[in-house]
Design a protein around this motif. Structure first.
Motif, mmCIF file in Angstrom:
data_model
loop_
_atom_site.group_PDB
_atom_site.id
_atom_site.type_symbol
_atom_site.label_atom_id
_atom_site.label_comp_id
_atom_site.label_asym_id
_atom_site.label_seq_id
_atom_site.Cartn_x
_atom_site.Cartn_y
_atom_site.Cartn_z
ATOM 1 N N VAL A 1 51.337 -39.157 -28.971
ATOM 2 C CA VAL A 1 52.584 -38.440 -28.338
ATOM 3 C C VAL A 1 52.896 -37.398 -29.302
ATOM 4 O O VAL A 1 52.918 -36.082 -28.783
ATOM 5 N N GLY B 1 49.234 -33.584 -20.305
ATOM 6 C CA GLY B 1 50.315 -33.011 -21.425
ATOM 7 C C GLY B 1 49.830 -31.659 -21.609
ATOM 8 O O GLY B 1 50.858 -30.706 -21.996
ATOM 9 N N ARG C 1 45.239 -42.652 -22.329
ATOM 10 C CA ARG C 1 45.051 -41.491 -23.583
ATOM 11 C C ARG C 1 44.421 -40.281 -22.881
ATOM 12 O O ARG C 1 44.790 -39.299 -23.043
ATOM 13 N N THR D 1 53.738 -37.733 -21.492
ATOM 14 C CA THR D 1 53.934 -38.752 -22.843
ATOM 15 C C THR D 1 55.212 -39.842 -22.156
ATOM 16 O O THR D 1 54.715 -40.740 -22.720
ATOM 17 N N THR D 2 55.942 -39.735 -21.538
ATOM 18 C CA THR D 2 56.784 -40.570 -21.132
ATOM 19 C C THR D 2 56.195 -41.538 -20.166
ATOM 20 O O THR D 2 56.325 -42.899 -20.276
ATOM 21 N N PHE E 1 52.857 -41.974 -20.433
ATOM 22 C CA PHE E 1 51.717 -42.734 -21.147
ATOM 23 C C PHE E 1 52.235 -44.024 -21.760
ATOM 24 O O PHE E 1 51.905 -45.036 -22.217
ATOM 25 N N VAL E 2 53.641 -43.783 -22.418
ATOM 26 C CA VAL E 2 54.334 -44.669 -23.299
ATOM 27 C C VAL E 2 54.652 -45.919 -22.201
ATOM 28 O O VAL E 2 54.526 -47.147 -22.832
ATOM 29 N N PRO F 1 54.501 -31.886 -20.669
ATOM 30 C CA PRO F 1 53.947 -32.733 -21.724
ATOM 31 C C PRO F 1 55.138 -33.800 -21.939
ATOM 32 O O PRO F 1 54.773 -34.970 -22.241
ATOM 33 N N ASP G 1 52.360 -43.455 -30.827
ATOM 34 C CA ASP G 1 53.216 -42.434 -31.494
ATOM 35 C C ASP G 1 52.491 -41.248 -31.967
ATOM 36 O O ASP G 1 52.870 -40.195 -31.765
ATOM 37 N N VAL H 1 50.248 -34.441 -28.459
ATOM 38 C CA VAL H 1 50.480 -34.052 -27.195
ATOM 39 C C VAL H 1 51.679 -32.806 -27.341
ATOM 40 O O VAL H 1 51.618 -31.961 -26.782
ATOM 41 N N MET H 2 52.460 -33.217 -27.835
ATOM 42 C CA MET H 2 53.959 -32.415 -28.142
ATOM 43 C C MET H 2 53.695 -31.243 -29.392
ATOM 44 O O MET H 2 54.770 -30.692 -29.426
ATOM 45 N N VAL I 1 47.203 -38.419 -20.597
ATOM 46 C CA VAL I 1 48.282 -38.080 -21.267
ATOM 47 C C VAL I 1 47.752 -36.549 -21.828
ATOM 48 O O VAL I 1 48.338 -35.577 -22.075
#
Length: 208
Positions: free
Chosen positions: A111, A183, A176, A192-193, A195-196, A188, A108, A114-115, A179
């Protein structure tokens, strides 16, 4: 180009995790904080000493008194980024007694990074691209950072019962990397989607 002093004494930040404490001379603290911002946003090599001095609101004599050269400041910069990352990871793990929850917290956090506004990719990958000699002090710190991060993830996966925690840790580090790069250079949300999804697959191979 002058080489950075590779003596271990200048490869480690004297301030531990996070930003320099109040006990550090204000000018020295201000110079490093300025370097952290400028080196990450604009690139290490593109930021000159005159700009560092100007935006730190110090004199040239003060700059050289505290750091001696831009090279030494660069090493302090990348060391400080490593210390800050260690502090964030350690705090996330401390907050979660369950290894799965700790891993989820780390995912988390990635993420969220990145965001976040102003995200410019991974500071360590960015630094590595600017210093191509693997023997360089900057590259040595980057390598140590990556080894520490992979080992941390592998330890959590081992606690979770992953059959190959070392392989799993390596997979998460590479995910990682992806992303962070995707990202910044691309979408991004898509990065991230994905990556998860990868992280979930790695954790799902665990037995508990």
């Amino acid at each position: 180009m002058s080489m950075i002093d590779t003596h271990p004494a200048v490869q480690r930040t004297p301030w531990g995790t996070g930003t320099p404490p109040d006990s550090v001379a204000p000018a020295k603290r201000r110079i490093l904080e300025t370097a952290i911002r400028l080196f990450y946003n604009d690139g290490i090599r593109s930021v000159g000493i005159d700009r560092l001095i100007s935006e730190s609101s110090v004199t040239k004599a003060t700059f050289y008194k505290h750091y001696g050269s831009k090279d030494r400041l660069i090493v302090q910069y990348i060391s400080q980024r490593h210390s800050l990352a260690q502090g964030i990871v350690d705090e996330i793990i401390r907050q979660h007694s369950d290894p799965r929850a700790a891993l989820r917290g780390l995912i988390d956090q990635i993420v969220a990074d990145v965001m976040s506004p102003g995200f410019r990719g991974c500071a360590f990958i960015n630094a590595a691209t600017e210093f191509t000699d693997p023997r360089h002090a900057v590259r040595q710190i980057v390598s140590e950072h990556r080894e520490w991060y992979a080992e941390t993830l592998s330890t959590l996966l081992n606690q979770l019962g992953h059959p190959l925690p070392g392989d799993g840790g390596d997979e998460l580090v590479l995910a990682r990397d992806g992303v962070m790069t995707g990202g910044y250079a691309g979408d991004p949300i898509a990065a991230t989607t994905a990556f998860v999804r990868v992280a979930d697959r790695v954790m799902d191979r665990s037995i508990r």
